[in-house]
Design a protein around this motif. Structure first.
Motif, short mmCIF file in Angstrom:
data_model
loop_
_atom_site.label_atom_id
_atom_site.label_comp_id
_atom_site.label_asym_id
_atom_site.label_seq_id
_atom_site.Cartn_x
_atom_site.Cartn_y
_atom_site.Cartn_z
N GLY A 59 37.44 25.51 -19.34
CA GLY A 59 36.88 25.48 -20.70
C GLY A 59 35.65 24.61 -20.79
N PHE A 60 34.74 24.99 -21.69
CA PHE A 60 33.53 24.21 -21.90
C PHE A 60 32.87 24.60 -23.21
CE2 PHE A 60 32.28 28.01 -19.62
CZ PHE A 60 31.12 28.42 -20.26
N PHE A 61 32.00 23.73 -23.69
CA PHE A 61 31.13 23.98 -24.84
C PHE A 61 29.71 23.68 -24.39
CE2 PHE A 61 35.15 22.61 -26.82
CZ PHE A 61 35.39 23.67 -27.67
N THR A 62 28.75 24.41 -24.94
CA THR A 62 27.35 24.20 -24.58
C THR A 62 26.50 24.11 -25.84
OG1 THR A 62 27.67 25.58 -22.63
CG2 THR A 62 25.41 25.11 -23.26
N THR A 63 25.54 23.19 -25.83
CA THR A 63 24.56 23.10 -26.90
C THR A 63 23.30 22.43 -26.34
OG1 THR A 63 24.18 22.48 -29.22
CG2 THR A 63 25.35 20.87 -27.84
N TYR A 64 22.30 22.30 -27.18
CA TYR A 64 21.05 21.67 -26.77
C TYR A 64 21.00 20.25 -27.32
CZ TYR A 64 16.11 21.20 -25.66
OH TYR A 64 14.91 20.77 -25.13
N ASP A 65 20.64 19.30 -26.48
CA ASP A 65 20.52 17.89 -26.86
C ASP A 65 19.05 17.63 -27.18
OD1 ASP A 65 20.29 15.14 -27.03
OD2 ASP A 65 21.46 14.74 -25.23
N MET A 66 18.75 17.50 -28.46
CA MET A 66 17.37 17.30 -28.88
C MET A 66 16.87 15.90 -28.52
SD MET A 66 17.38 19.50 -32.42
CE MET A 66 18.84 18.70 -33.09
N GLY A 67 17.80 14.96 -28.31
CA GLY A 67 17.41 13.61 -27.92
C GLY A 67 16.86 13.54 -26.51
N SER A 68 17.47 14.28 -25.60
CA SER A 68 17.01 14.27 -24.20
C SER A 68 16.20 15.52 -23.86
CB SER A 68 18.21 14.17 -23.25
OG SER A 68 18.99 15.35 -23.33
N GLU A 69 16.12 16.44 -24.82
CA GLU A 69 15.42 17.71 -24.62
C GLU A 69 15.97 18.45 -23.41
OE1 GLU A 69 11.21 16.81 -24.64
OE2 GLU A 69 11.22 16.60 -26.82
N SER A 70 17.29 18.57 -23.37
CA SER A 70 17.94 19.30 -22.27
C SER A 70 19.23 19.94 -22.78
CB SER A 70 18.23 18.35 -21.10
OG SER A 70 19.01 17.26 -21.52
#
Length: 91
Positions: A67-78
């Motif tokens: 299992g996993f979740f994915t999103t974009y981290d705007m703080g690290s831009e990754s």
């Protein structure tokens, strides 16, 4: 792909859990706050500067029924994947 290959795909990895992260989630650091909140119970976070590396890592986790979740981290831009999967062994 081996666990070592998976490690090489990520640019940063660390234990997740609260550790102050939930305040950053609630402050909107992540593109999809709802996904980041769902990931609170996950134990590890892996950051990927390359979207291709993130796609390969997601494929690895899915093919191993992890299992996993994915999103974009705007703080690290990754991109970030939250999961209970770890290749690290506690010392």
């Amino acid at each position: 792909m081996t666990p070592e290959d998976f490690d090489l795909l990520s640019d940063t990895q660390m234990a997740w859990g609260d550790k102050g992260w939930m305040a950053q989630v609630k402050d909107g650091r992540f593109e999809d706050t709802e996904i980041a909140l769902l990931a609170e119970s996950m134990e590890w976070a892996y950051w990927f500067d390359s979207p291709i590396s993130c796609i390969l890592a997601k494929s690895y986790l899915a093919s191993n029924k992890l299992g996993f979740f994915t999103t974009y981290d705007m703080g690290s831009e990754s991109w970030v994947i939250f999961t209970n999967y770890t290749t690290r062994v506690a010392a």
